[in-house]
Each structure stands twice: as C-alpha cells, then as structure tokens.
Design an enzyme around this catalytic site. Structure first.
Site, PDB file in Angstrom:
ATOM      1  N   HIS A  40       0.848  -1.184   0.000  1.00 22.83           N
ATOM      2  CA  HIS A  40       0.000   0.000   0.000  1.00 22.83           C
ATOM      3  C   HIS A  40       0.889   1.242   0.000  1.00 22.83           C
ATOM      4  O   HIS A  40       2.000   1.212   0.518  1.00 22.83           O
ATOM      5  CB  HIS A  40      -0.880   0.008   1.255  1.00 22.83           C
ATOM      6  CG  HIS A  40      -2.161   0.764   1.052  1.00 22.83           C
ATOM      7  ND1 HIS A  40      -3.274   0.200   0.472  1.00 22.83           N
ATOM      8  CD2 HIS A  40      -2.505   2.043   1.346  1.00 22.83           C
ATOM      9  CE1 HIS A  40      -4.243   1.092   0.424  1.00 22.83           C
ATOM     10  NE2 HIS A  40      -3.795   2.230   0.942  1.00 22.83           N
TER      11      HIS A  40
ATOM     12  N   ASP B 277     -13.467   2.282   7.257  1.00 19.26           N
ATOM     13  CA  ASP B 277     -12.454   3.079   6.552  1.00 19.26           C
ATOM     14  C   ASP B 277     -13.036   3.672   5.281  1.00 19.26           C
ATOM     15  O   ASP B 277     -12.767   4.821   4.946  1.00 19.26           O
ATOM     16  CB  ASP B 277     -11.212   2.244   6.230  1.00 19.26           C
ATOM     17  CG  ASP B 277     -10.232   3.048   5.394  1.00 19.26           C
ATOM     18  OD1 ASP B 277      -9.804   4.119   5.863  1.00 19.26           O
ATOM     19  OD2 ASP B 277      -9.935   2.649   4.252  1.00 19.26           O
TER      20      ASP B 277
HETATM   21  N1  URA Z   1      -4.086   5.722   1.747  1.00 20.56           N
HETATM   22  C1  URA Z   1      -5.065   5.227   2.549  1.00 20.56           C
HETATM   23  O1  URA Z   1      -5.560   4.120   2.337  1.00 20.56           O
HETATM   24  N2  URA Z   1      -5.485   5.970   3.547  1.00 20.56           N
HETATM   25  C2  URA Z   1      -4.978   7.178   3.836  1.00 20.56           C
HETATM   26  O2  URA Z   1      -5.400   7.779   4.768  1.00 20.56           O
HETATM   27  C3  URA Z   1      -3.970   7.693   2.999  1.00 20.56           C
HETATM   28  C4  URA Z   1      -3.533   6.939   1.945  1.00 20.56           C
END
Ligand code: URA
Length: 434
Positions: free
Chosen positions: A82, A161
C-alpha cells in the site's frame, strides 16, 4: 455513551477509551451517527491527534467493522502493498503484475484519489469495462485462477475506513498520522495478508512533507503491524516532484502499460525495484535485495509482467484492446503546451500543486459524489535536474475546458523553479524502516 460527549472529549484534547472508539465506529457504520457528527470528531482527531493506544484501538475497530479475509489458502507468506499516496503514483499498476508474474499471489484492495493525490481504482476504471467492485468470493477466485486481483474497497472489508476515507477527503482532514495509519492498516489487516510492504511517500506531493513525519508514520504503522502479527516494512520514498511524467487517470494507465513493456521512467523504476525486492523477500523467495531486483527486470524483459497485466484486465471484464493499443483511450480535447519563459536547471516542481492543478481540470474530486474526468491531467516533460532553454516545452496540459486548461498552463509554468547551476537528480529511496 453518546457521540456528543465523545466529540467534546477529543475537541478538548482528552484521550478516548477503546469503548468510546468502538462505539463511534459501530454507530457510524450503522448510520446512527451522522456525517456531520463524524466530521466533527475526525476534525478533532486531526487537530489534537491520538496517542499510540488510541491509534491502535481505532485501527482494530475499523479492521473489525466488516469481514476479515483469510488468505491462508495461498500459503504462509501472503504479501500486500500500500502507498500513503502521491502525485503521479502509478506504482501499484506496474508492480502488482510483476509480483504476480513471479508466482506471488496478489490480492490487492486499492483506494480512490484522496485530496490532491490520485487513486489506483480511479485509474483502473479508465479502462472500459474494468470492474473494481468485485464480490469477495470472486476476488479470491480470481487470485486462485490467475494469481492476481486488484479491486476497490468493498463494503464488506473495513467499511468504516471506506466511509471515513471519503469523508476526510471532503473536509480537508487527510494529512494526519493517526488517520492515515489507521486507514491503511485497518484495510491491510482486514484484507488478510500477513506480510505488508508500505510505500511511505515523503515531500511536497505527499501527506508527510518531511522525513521526520514520514519516519513517525512508518513507526506507527510498524507497531500496529507487530501488534496484529503482520510483518511490516516501510520504504520511505521521495515525492517532492510527481512520480514519472503523467499525472491524471488514463494518461497514468498508459504510462504504466509502457513501463510494463520496458519503457519505465527512472524514478518510477527505482521505486518499483525497491518495493518489489522487499516484497519478494517478505514472500520468502529471496533474501538478497539486489538479486531480487534482477528477478523483477527479467519479468519485464521477458514480457511476462505485461502479459499478467493483460490477464488481470481481461479477468476483471476490462477491454484489453485499450491496453494493446493505448491510442484507443479517449484524449482530452485540448492539449496545451506549457512554454518556459525562463532558462536554467529545474530545481523544484511542487508535486502537491501539480496534483491540485490536475484536480482543477477534473482529475480529482471536491465532493465525495463527484465523478472524475479520466482523460485530463498534466504530462510533464521537464523534471528536477533537467536543463531548460527559454521557449522549451515544460509540460502539456490535458484539458476538456479551454479556459481551465489555459489557466492551468499559466499556473504550472509558475511552479517551475530554476537555478543557474547544475541540479542533482533527487534520491528516490530515503529510508527503510523495519
Ligand atoms: N491511503 C489510505 O488508504 N489511507 C490514507 O489515509 C492515505 C492513503
């Protein structure tokens, strides 16, 4: 317990308990807390921060807000990647097919653009037909069948999220260590990998503007990784100027396709090789980082990485004729050259501002329901350290609105800071935090 008390507590810079954090996540996900109340709490967290315990509790609560995937069918070392976000960041599009072509399973859940940064999912959706909202069972089936699937965030995995991410984008609450760490780690934990590589971007085009903050964010995510039994490595990479040349959506996909065929900008290559080499190591397929980089180059040279990308696109319903012939992607109506009125060596090109210019052309969102324009953006021609003569073309603006395009062209020209003497190329890999 009620949300007003929780907002007031964080507003007054007090520490939230695990129960209060769990209450907020559960009630926000079930619709009993409104967006404006959640926005107030998120803003209070942004301003007053969270300690380590609060950040870990927030992460775990978000990770448990939906299903938790079990990827153990793919072996004992399942690796995920990520990025904390950047401008021109098309690394996932290039790196994941390479990794899959090496026989390492890729089950990747990516995000949309956030703030001035672009998102892999918005970019992938510029390939007609590519389906980013795949059911979890199909996601796993895809990985079993062809070794790779890249999808958007489903409502089943870390739904908290998904909601908070979209909300943060529209209330200017993106650059916060506890919010970024919990956002990324909750997704990664829920998505089931037990080894995680994180590209922590640093510089004007990143949420972390300096190395000290990038190290702090890395340490926070590493600690969450340890507590949740996920081996995590953070690679801090330079994001002081946009990565590669293209900034936008379909123009970044085109750049990624060319990279997979061997035509890769040098800065992109350095990041791909470093992250990829650590992914191979985490997967247990090679301890030596330099040798791992050679393995990656081999997969590009023998065309297997590109073929894996084609397979990925086809498997997710995308029209591969666009990949095979990038001329088919819709082009912006106006392609406006940005002409230099100065000479010298490029010293600075503020990546965040380039991302914002691309956003004003329609490549990003202002409100979470906004749709984005796939064909607009900025194509950079001159990067830091390049020599420029008066009258040279610094970049091209890709616009569908002439007035916006002309304004973007003027704004971009003014971002170029020149120096009379030679400027060194920026170092791309700043630190590795394990
Ligand atoms: N990528 C994510 O998944 N979340 C963030 O807050 C910033 C970048």
């Amino acid at each position: 317990m009620n949300i007003l008390e929780i907002i007031a507590k964080k507003r007054d810079n007090k520490i939230l308990s695990k129960e209060e954090i769990d209450f907020f996540i559960k009630e926000y996900c079930s619709g009993n807390i409104t967006d404006y109340q959640a926005a107030a709490l998120i803003m209070a967290i942004y301003i007053n921060g969270m300690n380590e315990e609060e950040t870990t509790n927030l992460t775990m609560s978000m990770a448990c807000s939906g299903e938790m995937l079990d990827l153990s069918v793919f072996g004992k070392n399942v690796v995920d990647k990520h990025s904390t976000g950047g401008v021109g960041d098309k690394i996932t599009l290039i790196l994941m097919p390479i990794i899959a072509s090496l026989g390492i399973p890729v089950a990747k859940m990516s995000g949309r653009g956030l703030g001035f940064t672009g998102g892999t999912i918005d970019k992938l959706e510029s390939i007609p037909g590519y389906n980013t909202s795949v059911e979890i069972e199909d996601f796993i089936e895809n990985v079993k069948n062809i070794g790779i699937s890249v999808i958007g965030q489903t409502m089943n995995l870390a739904p908290a999220d998904k909601k908070i991410y979209a909300l943060r984008d529209t209330i200017s609450c993106t650059e916060s260590i506890p919010l970024i760490a919990s956002s990324i780690m909750s997704k990664k934990i829920a998505a089931g990998a037990n080894k995680i590589i994180l590209d922590v971007t640093c510089g004007s085009g990143a949420f972390m503007q300096n190395e000290e903050d990038a190290v702090k964010l890395s340490q926070t995510m590493n600690k969450i990784g340890k507590l949740s039994n996920r081996e995590t490595i953070c690679v801090i990479t330079n994001m002081d100027e946009p990565l590669g040349y293209a900034v936008g959506n379909n123009i970044e996909v085109i750049e990624a396709i060319k990279a997979l065929k061997g035509d890769m900008p040098q800065d992109v290559k350095e990041v791909v090789l470093e992250l990829g080499a650590y992914m191979i190591k985490l997967a247990g397929l090679g301890e030596n980082i330099e040798e791992n980089k050679n393995k990656i180059m081999e997969k590009i040279q023998n065309n297997e990485a590109y073929q894996k990308f084609i397979q990925l696109v086809e498997n997710q319903g995308g029209d591969i004729s666009y990949v095979e012939n990038v001329e088919k992607f819709p082009k912006a109506k106006y392609i406006i050259p940005v002409i230099s009125s100065k000479e010298g060596y490029v010293e600075k090109l503020n990546a965040r501002k380039v991302g914002e210019i691309s956003g004003t052309l329609g490549a990003g969102r202002i409100r979470k329901e906004d749709t984005i324009d796939q064909s607009v953006g900025v194509m950079i021609c001159k990067k830091i350290s390049d020599k420029v003569e008066k009258g040279d073309i610094l970049a091209y603006i890709y616009a569908n609105d002439e007035e916006l395009g002309n304004k973007a062209s003027k704004d971009l020209e003014s971002l170029y800071i020149m120096k009379n003497s030679v400027v060194k190329k920026p170092k791309m890999i700043l630190e590795i935090i394990k």
